[in-house]
Design an enzyme around this catalytic site. Structure first.
Site, PDB file in Angstrom:
ATOM      1  N   LYS A  61      31.771  41.797 -32.455  1.00 29.66           N
ATOM      2  CA  LYS A  61      31.211  42.412 -33.673  1.00 29.66           C
ATOM      3  C   LYS A  61      29.786  42.916 -33.421  1.00 29.66           C
ATOM      4  O   LYS A  61      29.455  44.059 -33.723  1.00 29.66           O
ATOM      5  CB  LYS A  61      31.212  41.404 -34.835  1.00 29.66           C
ATOM      6  N   ARG A  90      32.111  36.113 -44.861  1.00 34.18           N
ATOM      7  CA  ARG A  90      32.725  35.051 -44.068  1.00 34.18           C
ATOM      8  C   ARG A  90      33.488  34.065 -44.942  1.00 34.18           C
ATOM      9  O   ARG A  90      34.097  33.139 -44.422  1.00 34.18           O
ATOM     10  CB  ARG A  90      31.629  34.275 -43.336  1.00 34.18           C
ATOM     11  N   ARG A 147      26.921  34.557 -23.237  1.00 33.42           N
ATOM     12  CA  ARG A 147      26.134  35.523 -24.027  1.00 33.42           C
ATOM     13  C   ARG A 147      24.643  35.215 -23.979  1.00 33.42           C
ATOM     14  O   ARG A 147      24.214  34.077 -24.097  1.00 33.42           O
ATOM     15  CB  ARG A 147      26.616  35.482 -25.488  1.00 33.42           C
ATOM     16  N   ARG A 174      21.366  31.721 -27.473  1.00 36.97           N
ATOM     17  CA  ARG A 174      21.245  31.138 -28.806  1.00 36.97           C
ATOM     18  C   ARG A 174      21.523  29.639 -28.758  1.00 36.97           C
ATOM     19  O   ARG A 174      22.381  29.203 -28.007  1.00 36.97           O
ATOM     20  CB  ARG A 174      22.247  31.820 -29.751  1.00 36.97           C
ATOM     21  N   ARG A 181      32.082  26.093 -34.987  1.00 32.67           N
ATOM     22  CA  ARG A 181      32.089  27.455 -35.553  1.00 32.67           C
ATOM     23  C   ARG A 181      33.506  27.993 -35.640  1.00 32.67           C
ATOM     24  O   ARG A 181      33.869  28.667 -36.593  1.00 32.67           O
ATOM     25  CB  ARG A 181      31.207  28.382 -34.703  1.00 32.67           C
TER      26      ARG A 181
HETATM   27  P1  ADP Z   1      28.629  35.205 -34.225  1.00 25.93           P
HETATM   28  O1  ADP Z   1      27.996  36.381 -33.500  1.00 25.93           O
HETATM   29  O2  ADP Z   1      29.000  34.118 -33.306  1.00 25.93           O
HETATM   30  O3  ADP Z   1      29.784  35.605 -35.097  1.00 25.93           O
HETATM   31  P2  ADP Z   1      26.460  35.273 -36.168  1.00 25.93           P
HETATM   32  O4  ADP Z   1      25.241  35.715 -35.476  1.00 25.93           O
HETATM   33  O5  ADP Z   1      27.200  36.266 -36.991  1.00 25.93           O
HETATM   34  O6  ADP Z   1      27.456  34.572 -35.120  1.00 25.93           O
HETATM   35  O7  ADP Z   1      26.111  34.028 -37.108  1.00 25.93           O
HETATM   36  C1  ADP Z   1      25.388  32.913 -36.642  1.00 25.93           C
HETATM   37  C2  ADP Z   1      25.301  31.855 -37.741  1.00 25.93           C
HETATM   38  O8  ADP Z   1      24.610  32.401 -38.880  1.00 25.93           O
HETATM   39  C3  ADP Z   1      26.633  31.378 -38.292  1.00 25.93           C
HETATM   40  O9  ADP Z   1      27.228  30.342 -37.506  1.00 25.93           O
HETATM   41  C4  ADP Z   1      26.216  30.883 -39.684  1.00 25.93           C
HETATM   42  O10 ADP Z   1      25.571  29.622 -39.611  1.00 25.93           O
HETATM   43  C5  ADP Z   1      25.168  31.911 -40.091  1.00 25.93           C
HETATM   44  N1  ADP Z   1      25.757  33.049 -40.837  1.00 25.93           N
HETATM   45  C6  ADP Z   1      25.731  34.367 -40.461  1.00 25.93           C
HETATM   46  N2  ADP Z   1      26.370  35.129 -41.359  1.00 25.93           N
HETATM   47  C7  ADP Z   1      26.831  34.279 -42.329  1.00 25.93           C
HETATM   48  C8  ADP Z   1      27.597  34.455 -43.510  1.00 25.93           C
HETATM   49  N3  ADP Z   1      28.040  35.658 -43.897  1.00 25.93           N
HETATM   50  N4  ADP Z   1      27.884  33.355 -44.255  1.00 25.93           N
HETATM   51  C9  ADP Z   1      27.440  32.130 -43.902  1.00 25.93           C
HETATM   52  N5  ADP Z   1      26.739  31.894 -42.790  1.00 25.93           N
HETATM   53  C10 ADP Z   1      26.419  32.951 -41.997  1.00 25.93           C
HETATM   54  P1  ADP Z   2      30.384  38.535 -31.925  1.00 24.52           P
HETATM   55  O1  ADP Z   2      29.225  39.264 -32.557  1.00 24.52           O
HETATM   56  O2  ADP Z   2      31.704  38.964 -32.469  1.00 24.52           O
HETATM   57  O3  ADP Z   2      30.220  37.047 -31.944  1.00 24.52           O
HETATM   58  P2  ADP Z   2      29.382  39.712 -29.430  1.00 24.52           P
HETATM   59  O4  ADP Z   2      29.452  41.173 -29.708  1.00 24.52           O
HETATM   60  O5  ADP Z   2      28.033  39.078 -29.454  1.00 24.52           O
HETATM   61  O6  ADP Z   2      30.423  38.904 -30.370  1.00 24.52           O
HETATM   62  O7  ADP Z   2      30.070  39.455 -28.012  1.00 24.52           O
HETATM   63  C1  ADP Z   2      30.119  38.142 -27.433  1.00 24.52           C
HETATM   64  C2  ADP Z   2      29.835  38.214 -25.950  1.00 24.52           C
HETATM   65  O8  ADP Z   2      30.896  38.899 -25.273  1.00 24.52           O
HETATM   66  C3  ADP Z   2      28.557  39.005 -25.599  1.00 24.52           C
HETATM   67  O9  ADP Z   2      27.957  38.383 -24.496  1.00 24.52           O
HETATM   68  C4  ADP Z   2      29.072  40.396 -25.235  1.00 24.52           C
HETATM   69  O10 ADP Z   2      28.218  41.038 -24.277  1.00 24.52           O
HETATM   70  C5  ADP Z   2      30.441  40.091 -24.627  1.00 24.52           C
HETATM   71  N1  ADP Z   2      31.454  41.124 -24.927  1.00 24.52           N
HETATM   72  C6  ADP Z   2      31.624  41.816 -26.081  1.00 24.52           C
HETATM   73  N2  ADP Z   2      32.681  42.650 -25.995  1.00 24.52           N
HETATM   74  C7  ADP Z   2      33.190  42.471 -24.752  1.00 24.52           C
HETATM   75  C8  ADP Z   2      34.317  43.034 -24.055  1.00 24.52           C
HETATM   76  N3  ADP Z   2      35.119  43.938 -24.635  1.00 24.52           N
HETATM   77  N4  ADP Z   2      34.558  42.617 -22.786  1.00 24.52           N
HETATM   78  C9  ADP Z   2      33.763  41.676 -22.191  1.00 24.52           C
HETATM   79  N5  ADP Z   2      32.701  41.110 -22.796  1.00 24.52           N
HETATM   80  C10 ADP Z   2      32.412  41.491 -24.059  1.00 24.52           C
END
Ligand code: ADP
Ligand code: ADP
Ligand code: ZN
Length: 222
Positions: free
Chosen positions: A22, A97, A134, A165, A176
């Site tokens: 995402k 979410r 990541r 992170r 998560r």
């Molecule tokens: P990821 O990239 O792994 O999906 P995010 O960066 O989107 O993680 O979110 C990190 C953390 O921030 C989540 O585990 C949660 O604690 C909080 N968070 C982010 N967006 C939301 C949301 N829409 N509702 C509740 N908590 C959120």
């Molecule tokens: P999300 O926001 O859904 O939690 P991220 O976009 O941060 O996920 O991606 C998670 C990790 O995987 C990052 O380190 C990113 O660089 C890597 N990644 C994302 N898309 C791909 C892909 N298609 N193939 C390999 N690695 C990827």
């Protein structure tokens, strides 16, 4: 095919488990559609850095992989969406979410905005590697991957330093994921009529090509 016309604002929701891509695709999709991208995770991390009240409240939930309460998320999101640069909509990364968040977004925006939902899928076997490899830019939030998207000279393209992170550990990831399954996965059913599913296991460029295939862009009428 979900089409975005610039005569009515659009909200593009990116759904998917942690690691699905995402945060990788939200900025480029936003640039492609000429709308900003909003990551609630990034907004919370900025608030934590700046030691704001929202940041202090959110940190206790985020560090343990728990969801920040809906009221806090929604207040912060709606304030951001009211800013001038969002007048034609936004790409939403990591929100909604929960069903409560989804319904609140519907109530607030369904009359004025066209909603598009993209589900990025990811095989269970790739989750840990994606998340534990990541690193993300402290300055702009852009994610990199130690193996799949290695940063040049340990720096982001913007010059910012890269950090892992605190919640990207195998232990917190378990929590998560469990929360994703319990609280966020029901949104797939909720959005079924408008949801487009994209295979997030493919290489990054291919995933992006498949995402943008879902949008037909009309000329902009300023
Ligand atoms: P990821 O990239 O792994 O999906 P995010 O960066 O989107 O993680 O979110 C990190 C953390 O921030 C989540 O585990 C949660 O604690 C909080 N968070 C982010 N967006 C939301 C949301 N829409 N509702 C509740 N908590 C959120
Ligand atoms: P999300 O926001 O859904 O939690 P991220 O976009 O941060 O996920 O991606 C998670 C990790 O995987 C990052 O380190 C990113 O660089 C890597 N990644 C994302 N898309 C791909 C892909 N298609 N193939 C390999 N690695 C990827
Ligand atoms: Zn950066």
């Amino acid at each position: 095919m979900a089409d975005i016309t610039f005569n009515s604002p659009a909200l593009v929701i990116l759904l998917g488990p942690p690691g699905a891509g995402k945060g990788t695709h939200a900025p480029s999709l936003g640039s492609h559609l000429l709308i900003p991208h909003i990551s609630t995770g990034d907004l919370f991390r900025q608030n934590i850095c700046n030691r704001t009240t929202i940041g202090i409240k959110a940190k206790g939930f985020m560090d343990y992989g728990r969801l920040v309460p809906d009221e806090i998320v929604l207040e912060m999101l709606f304030a951001r969406l009211k800013q001038e640069d969002c007048k034609r909509g936004a790409v939403l990364d990591g929100v909604p979410r929960t069903l409560i968040q989804a319904r609140a977004i519907d109530r607030e925006f369904s009359k004025t905005h066209k909603l598009n939902v993209i589900l990025l899928t990811l095989d269970e076997s790739l989750l840990v590697e994606r998340i534990c490899g990541r690193v993300a830019c402290k300055q702009c939030g852009r994610p990199y991957h130690r193996k799949y998207d290695p940063p040049k000279n340990e720096l982001c393209a913007c010059g910012g330093t890269l950090v892992q992170r605190v919640d990207d550990s195998e232990e917190v990831l378990k929590q998560r994921l469990e929360i994703y399954r319990r609280q966020t996965e029901p949104l797939i059913e909720y959005y079924k009529p408008i949801l487009q599913e994209i295979d997030g296991n493919q290489p990054k460029q291919e995933v992006f090509r498949n995402i943008i295939k879902n949008f037909t862009l009309e000329p902009i009428h300023a």
